[in-house]
Design a protein around this motif. Sequence first.
Motif, PDB file in Angstrom:
ATOM      1  N   PHE A 145      10.575  -3.245  -8.452  1.00  0.00           N
ATOM      2  CA  PHE A 145      10.179  -2.382  -7.343  1.00  0.00           C
ATOM      3  C   PHE A 145      10.764  -0.985  -7.508  1.00  0.00           C
ATOM      4  O   PHE A 145      10.104   0.014  -7.199  1.00  0.00           O
ATOM      5  CB  PHE A 145      10.626  -2.981  -6.011  1.00  0.00           C
ATOM      6  CG  PHE A 145      10.174  -2.173  -4.830  1.00  0.00           C
ATOM      7  CD1 PHE A 145       8.881  -2.273  -4.361  1.00  0.00           C
ATOM      8  CD2 PHE A 145      11.036  -1.301  -4.197  1.00  0.00           C
ATOM      9  CE1 PHE A 145       8.447  -1.522  -3.282  1.00  0.00           C
ATOM     10  CE2 PHE A 145      10.615  -0.544  -3.117  1.00  0.00           C
ATOM     11  CZ  PHE A 145       9.315  -0.655  -2.657  1.00  0.00           C
ATOM     12  N   GLU A 159       2.334  -4.431  -8.667  1.00  0.00           N
ATOM     13  CA  GLU A 159       2.776  -4.131  -7.312  1.00  0.00           C
ATOM     14  C   GLU A 159       2.556  -5.266  -6.328  1.00  0.00           C
ATOM     15  O   GLU A 159       3.429  -5.540  -5.482  1.00  0.00           O
ATOM     16  CB  GLU A 159       2.102  -2.863  -6.796  1.00  0.00           C
ATOM     17  CG  GLU A 159       0.612  -2.981  -6.624  1.00  0.00           C
ATOM     18  CD  GLU A 159       0.018  -1.729  -6.000  1.00  0.00           C
ATOM     19  OE1 GLU A 159       0.783  -0.960  -5.413  1.00  0.00           O
ATOM     20  OE2 GLU A 159      -1.198  -1.537  -6.106  1.00  0.00           O
ATOM     21  N   SER A 210       5.811  -6.567  -4.570  1.00  0.00           N
ATOM     22  CA  SER A 210       5.955  -6.165  -3.171  1.00  0.00           C
ATOM     23  C   SER A 210       5.624  -7.292  -2.209  1.00  0.00           C
ATOM     24  O   SER A 210       6.209  -7.384  -1.133  1.00  0.00           O
ATOM     25  CB  SER A 210       5.049  -4.966  -2.875  1.00  0.00           C
ATOM     26  OG  SER A 210       5.378  -3.875  -3.689  1.00  0.00           O
ATOM     27  N   SER A 229       2.700  -0.048  -2.983  1.00  0.00           N
ATOM     28  CA  SER A 229       3.338   1.121  -3.575  1.00  0.00           C
ATOM     29  C   SER A 229       2.320   2.166  -3.977  1.00  0.00           C
ATOM     30  O   SER A 229       2.557   3.353  -3.857  1.00  0.00           O
ATOM     31  CB  SER A 229       4.163   0.683  -4.801  1.00  0.00           C
ATOM     32  OG  SER A 229       4.765   1.774  -5.416  1.00  0.00           O
TER      33      SER A 229
END
Length: 801
Positions: free
Chosen positions: A110, A316, A320, A501
């Motif tokens: 991340f 992502e 995430s 993101s």
Amino acid sequence: MAAAGNGSVTAAACPEPMKVTSDGAWQGENPLDYALPLAILQICLVVVVTRGLAFLLRPLRQPRVIAEIIGGILLGPSALGRSKTFLDNVFPKRSSTVLDTLANLGLLFFLFLVGLELDLRAIRRTGRPALAIALAGITLPFVLGIGTSFILRSTVNAGVRAGPFLVFMGVALSITAFPVLARILAELKLLTTDVGRMAMSAAAVNDVAAWILLALAIALSGSNSPLVSLWVLLSGAAFVAGAALLLRPALTWVARRSPNGEPVKEIYICATLCTVLAAGFATDAIGIHALFGAFIVGILVPKDRPFAGVLIEKIEDLISGLFLPLYFVSSGLKTNVATISGARSWGLLVLVITNACVGKILGTIISAALLRVPLRECFALGFLMNTKGLVELIVLNIGRDRKVLNDETFAILVLMALFTTFITTPIVVAVYKPARRSVPYKHRTILRKDNDVHSELRILACFHGSRNIPTLINLIESSRGTRRRGLTVYAMHLMELSERSSAISMVHKARRDGLPFWNKNRAAADDLVVVAFEAYRQLSSVCIRPMTAISDLNTIHEDIIASAMDKRAAVIVLPFHKIQRLDGGFESLGAAHHSVNRRVLREAPCSVAVLIDRGLGGAAHVAASDLAFSIAVLFFGGADDREALAYGSRMAEHPGIALTVFRFVPPFGAGEEDGADELAIKRFCLKSGIAVREAAATGGAGMTAAIKSAGRFNLFLVGRRAAAAAMVERSDCPELGPVGSYLVSPEFSSAASVLVVQTYEPKLDSTVVSEELPETCVLPDTPPAAVWSEKSSPIDQQDIV
């Protein structure tokens, strides 16, 4: 005996590590005693709890990080963890190593994504006001954090070394969470305001400064020897310099070999991800933290090529969505609110929150006031810069792991971060409400009076993606008529803002220099949208200005409506919420896209046209000299049909357009003909010299038969509220009206696109007020022909809404 006794004691103190998988419940084994099934249960539970809290907090317009922090605390010893049965079965101590490893691995990638979002070139271009606000917003809270550290060290956090503790406290109180702030600004529709621009620039500077200070804090906390700390800092600086000199050229080479429109080779993706892990290993070996290596690699990846976007798309959602929430739970399991007990502890919590808010808010307000920023904007900036987030938790967890923070101090600082972020949105909404509405303007429809027939037509054309652009450009070309300055188009790219993101990377890219599409300092050829609009602008006489709307789909209609008013648009062109499949049928993009169109139709300040795209002109822009479209206007009567006829009349001015008007006349004795319809038809015939074909309107079946026998056309223009009978028994798109619903139904098999037009109807409460409107509007990134002098709102100088 002693040996045996010692052995038993050792076995009790150090239980055997968990096995990975079980043989199953039918073999009499509990899956929760094994690492893999337990990790699966933990991940699923974390995702359900955090997403459920995010849904509950959505009406309060809170960022998802708030839900993840609260979810971690609820799953920890502060709430559900108070049950020993729950804690021992779901989050046993023996699983903490696996959980923390997964959480930190997710955090590692991340931070790589965060580095991909951060563009150092944009930070270097930060203006002096934003830099001054950032420095003041760091300095004062850092000083207050040092002062707070002396109080905490003499009370609840005694026995730690003063140097590392005061630096950790200073960093914890001075951080601004750049990704969280960007989402809050987009949610509050403040990205286009001076406050939003200044807050984003200052937060980016603050983010970089926070990482430098955190590196210093980690180096100081690693050893009692100042010489060792110095070596750690020097080694970290050498790593950054070596990565910039050696790694950046390699990443640039990879990015160049991954051109736009072609798939990125799997070996490049794998090599980059391995580089992230290797950099994390290197910085961890140095003694800083593995996160720094991943962050540095993310910064070094070139941002002006599609390679960075491909990397974000690859990792992502997994990081995430699944692994990053584990980090919040890992923090929550270490946060025991029960350790904050007694008047002294709660008093210290109030002190820390007060110092954090006073330092950040007061420092920002003072610096902004000295720069002559209006007082209301100063307060909004202060609370926005007080936003905390993931970086705050990273600082606190590293401090706890390095034994700089004990359990009580850790819990106090976690609650401080939660409180300061939670209050940001409601307070900013209360203290800062920018005027977004414009003064009333004259031309809100395509249909004009005789003395205004040659006035400029302004169109706000919206699109979701690149597949809509060819049809949209061909529609604009058909609408330009023969007048050189007769048409101005604002092409608005509708982008959904999510918690991903890439959404923040999208915001950052669109905000660069305030120019979302035309940026002469960058390689515009990497963006297909840029190429399409720039090529059309150069080949035509149309003034076209691209824009970007980045917002949640539930509120993006507000951006469309506000922009239409600010740009004084006469008509809004909306993309249909369905896309055409290869078999000719339509597939819905979702209920949220459908709701956007219905809200705009209900609240629009001008006429609205919904474009049903069946490939008008094919998959490419048709040059003006080659344009040859046949267009039909289906006229049944009513204000919307008169507006559609006015649009068709303008299209008929183009030499490549063959326009046909079909007028459906009610049968004899059905009622008196509307005088306005008759007048509109006569004016159209006199102006264009085109004869109108008449057909008898004998019920829904007769109308459908007449439309089918009309012939083949490229585009149909129809009124939304046409005076026609229902032509389909059931429609899932009632907002298109009776004729539009039929033309998009499977019963009407045609390759023709459809434009459903709704005219503007003045409302009693349509009077609006604007504040501080400039006398002229200058658009520096628009070709000279696009600059005009008239009263305009401040939004005209900003491209993003």
